[in-house]
Structures are given as structure tokens and as C-alpha cells.
Design a protein around this motif. Structure first.
Motif, PDB file in Angstrom:
ATOM      1  N   MET A  89       8.253  -3.365  -8.902  1.00 37.42           N
ATOM      2  CA  MET A  89       7.746  -2.365  -9.574  1.00 37.42           C
ATOM      3  C   MET A  89       8.022  -0.883  -9.322  1.00 37.42           C
ATOM      4  O   MET A  89       7.626  -0.598  -8.520  1.00 37.42           O
ATOM      5  N   PRO A  90       8.744  -0.170 -10.164  1.00 33.08           N
ATOM      6  CA  PRO A  90       9.236   1.066  -9.722  1.00 33.08           C
ATOM      7  C   PRO A  90       8.070   2.069  -9.719  1.00 33.08           C
ATOM      8  O   PRO A  90       8.346   3.126  -8.748  1.00 33.08           O
ATOM      9  N   GLN A  91       6.967   2.023 -10.245  1.00 32.36           N
ATOM     10  CA  GLN A  91       5.958   2.798 -10.018  1.00 32.36           C
ATOM     11  C   GLN A  91       5.357   2.908  -8.792  1.00 32.36           C
ATOM     12  O   GLN A  91       4.510   3.600  -8.342  1.00 32.36           O
ATOM     13  N   VAL A  92       5.285   1.726  -8.215  1.00 32.69           N
ATOM     14  CA  VAL A  92       4.649   1.412  -6.734  1.00 32.69           C
ATOM     15  C   VAL A  92       5.384   2.450  -5.678  1.00 32.69           C
ATOM     16  O   VAL A  92       6.808   2.278  -5.454  1.00 32.69           O
ATOM     17  N   MET A  93       4.698   3.076  -4.988  1.00 33.41           N
ATOM     18  CA  MET A  93       5.148   3.914  -3.833  1.00 33.41           C
ATOM     19  C   MET A  93       4.882   3.239  -2.550  1.00 33.41           C
ATOM     20  O   MET A  93       5.744   3.455  -1.723  1.00 33.41           O
ATOM     21  N   GLU A  94       3.781   2.586  -2.493  1.00 25.56           N
ATOM     22  CA  GLU A  94       3.214   2.087  -1.183  1.00 25.56           C
ATOM     23  C   GLU A  94       2.308   0.869  -1.313  1.00 25.56           C
ATOM     24  O   GLU A  94       1.692   0.884  -2.463  1.00 25.56           O
ATOM     25  N   VAL A  95       2.250  -0.133  -0.506  1.00 28.52           N
ATOM     26  CA  VAL A  95       1.456  -1.268  -0.510  1.00 28.52           C
ATOM     27  C   VAL A  95       1.174  -1.322   0.659  1.00 28.52           C
ATOM     28  O   VAL A  95       1.773  -1.456   1.817  1.00 28.52           O
ATOM     29  N   TYR A  96      -0.273  -1.531   0.907  1.00 27.98           N
ATOM     30  CA  TYR A  96      -0.958  -2.076   2.152  1.00 27.98           C
ATOM     31  C   TYR A  96      -1.696  -3.108   2.148  1.00 27.98           C
ATOM     32  O   TYR A  96      -2.649  -3.299   1.073  1.00 27.98           O
ATOM     33  N   ARG A  97      -1.747  -4.023   2.942  1.00 24.58           N
ATOM     34  CA  ARG A  97      -2.643  -5.098   3.091  1.00 24.58           C
ATOM     35  C   ARG A  97      -3.868  -4.418   4.136  1.00 24.58           C
ATOM     36  O   ARG A  97      -3.716  -3.945   4.997  1.00 24.58           O
ATOM     37  N   MET A  98      -5.009  -4.715   3.356  1.00 25.74           N
ATOM     38  CA  MET A  98      -6.185  -3.841   4.269  1.00 25.74           C
ATOM     39  C   MET A  98      -7.128  -4.698   4.765  1.00 25.74           C
ATOM     40  O   MET A  98      -7.028  -6.258   4.526  1.00 25.74           O
ATOM     41  N   ALA A  99      -7.928  -4.187   5.861  1.00 22.75           N
ATOM     42  CA  ALA A  99      -9.056  -5.074   6.410  1.00 22.75           C
ATOM     43  C   ALA A  99     -10.216  -4.566   5.510  1.00 22.75           C
ATOM     44  O   ALA A  99     -10.285  -3.164   5.289  1.00 22.75           O
ATOM     45  N   GLY A 100     -11.451  -4.996   5.258  1.00 21.97           N
ATOM     46  CA  GLY A 100     -12.397  -4.806   4.627  1.00 21.97           C
ATOM     47  C   GLY A 100     -12.650  -5.399   3.245  1.00 21.97           C
ATOM     48  O   GLY A 100     -12.425  -6.427   3.128  1.00 21.97           O
ATOM     49  N   GLU A 101     -13.467  -4.550   2.278  1.00 18.51           N
ATOM     50  CA  GLU A 101     -13.592  -4.870   1.061  1.00 18.51           C
ATOM     51  C   GLU A 101     -12.656  -5.464   0.025  1.00 18.51           C
ATOM     52  O   GLU A 101     -12.625  -6.512  -0.777  1.00 18.51           O
ATOM     53  N   VAL A 102     -11.379  -4.642   0.083  1.00 22.38           N
ATOM     54  CA  VAL A 102     -10.380  -5.068  -0.614  1.00 22.38           C
ATOM     55  C   VAL A 102      -9.073  -5.521   0.351  1.00 22.38           C
ATOM     56  O   VAL A 102      -9.177  -5.422   1.323  1.00 22.38           O
ATOM     57  N   ASP A 103      -8.381  -6.231  -0.517  1.00 20.89           N
ATOM     58  CA  ASP A 103      -7.253  -7.082   0.244  1.00 20.89           C
ATOM     59  C   ASP A 103      -6.099  -6.211   0.417  1.00 20.89           C
ATOM     60  O   ASP A 103      -5.279  -6.087   1.189  1.00 20.89           O
ATOM     61  N   TYR A 104      -5.625  -5.584  -0.789  1.00 19.39           N
ATOM     62  CA  TYR A 104      -4.513  -4.747  -0.938  1.00 19.39           C
ATOM     63  C   TYR A 104      -5.004  -3.231  -1.343  1.00 19.39           C
ATOM     64  O   TYR A 104      -5.701  -3.465  -2.416  1.00 19.39           O
ATOM     65  N   THR A 105      -4.183  -2.225  -0.847  1.00 23.94           N
ATOM     66  CA  THR A 105      -4.084  -0.961  -1.780  1.00 23.94           C
ATOM     67  C   THR A 105      -3.014  -0.660  -2.025  1.00 23.94           C
ATOM     68  O   THR A 105      -1.966  -0.655  -1.104  1.00 23.94           O
ATOM     69  N   ILE A 106      -2.759  -0.121  -3.372  1.00 24.29           N
ATOM     70  CA  ILE A 106      -1.365   0.164  -4.001  1.00 24.29           C
ATOM     71  C   ILE A 106      -1.485   1.565  -4.316  1.00 24.29           C
ATOM     72  O   ILE A 106      -2.405   1.929  -4.967  1.00 24.29           O
ATOM     73  N   ARG A 107      -0.385   2.292  -3.981  1.00 23.79           N
ATOM     74  CA  ARG A 107      -0.482   3.823  -4.411  1.00 23.79           C
ATOM     75  C   ARG A 107       0.834   3.795  -5.318  1.00 23.79           C
ATOM     76  O   ARG A 107       1.915   3.404  -5.026  1.00 23.79           O
TER      77      ARG A 107
END
Length: 149
Positions: A89-107
Motif C-alpha cells: 500500500m503506497p500510503q503506508v510510511m511505517e509499520v510496527y509490531r507492537m507490545a501492549g494493547e494493539v498488535d500493529y501500528t501503521i503510519r
């Protein structure tokens, strides 16, 4: 990596188009040893690549959205499918697998709410998700790509 390498890296992080002669002068080396150091840093993968950083407002991509994803599945197959989908997806700048309440954060960076809606629809169609929450940035207070050395 020594203090001279770190000084070279600081200068390149500020402006990767800076001439080697200028870098050499600033780190108190001659041009050839400075160039060799830069080449070694590139070969070692310390310098991953040289890019131009664009102003998102001037290219019509000035809406930053942070998208939190809770996975519906945690299997390796799901992760591979998710990674392939968001990477494409060209809009995606960064993707992180997270610890905590969410699994992934996408910018992501988009130019309009319609662009965000198109991204959102493509994301939820690409892979099964448990929950998606989006937060819109109102103002970018600090932005840097330079690491502290």
C-alpha cells in the motif's frame, strides 16, 4: 565504528548530498580516507541508502494517520499476508509490531479523507482484522530521520 565514523554519519544525516571534500574538511581527514570510510559504512549496511526527504504538504500528502490494528489471527500465515498487504500500500510510511494493547501500528500519509477512506477499505479487505482504530495528527511538532550518535 569510531568517533570519526560517527562524525561522518552525523554530517550525512544532515545532508547526504554534502560533497566528500566538505565532509573531509569537517572531520579533519583528507578526501580519499573519508570516501573510503563512507564506502565501508555503506558496505556494512550502516548507511542503508541515501534519499531525498519531501515536504508532505507540498506534494499534497499532508494528512498523517496512525492506524492501530488488532489482529484476528496470530499465525505466521496471517502475519505474512498482513505484511504483504501493508507493504504494497503506497500510503503506508511505517509499520510496527507492537507490545501492549494493539498488535500493529501503521503510519500513513494521505491527501484527503477520501484517500484515507480508500486506504481503510483496502486494509480491511486485504486481511481479516479484529479491530482498527485510527488517529489523525493535528500538527507535526518534531520530525527527524537523524539518529543521535
Amino acid at each position: 565504528m569510531d568517533s570519526t565514523d560517527r562524525a561522518i554519519l552525523r554530517l550525512l544525516q544532515e545532508d547526504a548530498s554534502r560533497p566528500v571534500t566538505e565532509i573531509a574538511e569537517r572531520v579533519n581527514l583528507s578526501q580519499t580516507p573519508t570516501w573510503r570510510r563512507i564506502q565501508k559504512l555503506e558496505e556494512a549496511g550502516v548507511i542503508a541508502r541515501r534519499v531525498a526527504l519531501l515536504d508532505p504538504a507540498k506534494i499534497g500528502q499532508d494528512i498523517s494517520v496512525f492506524v492501530d490494528v488488532e489482529a484476528a489471527d496470530h499465525s505466521p500465515e496471517w502475519l505474512d499476508s498482513f505484511a504483504r498487504a501493508v507493504t504494497a500500500m503506497p500510503q503506508v510510511m511505517e509499520v510496527y509490531r507492537m507490545a501492549g494493547e494493539v498488535d500493529y501500528t501503521i503510519r500513513i500519509s494521505v491527501g484527503s479523507m477520501a484517500d484515507f477512506d480508500a486506504f481503510y477499505r483496502a486494509l480491511i479487505e486485504a486481511v481479516p482484522l479484529k479491530n482498527v482504530t485510527s488517529r489523525f495528527a493535528m500538527e507535526r511538532i518534531k520530525y527527524t530521520t537523524a539518529y543521535s550518535l
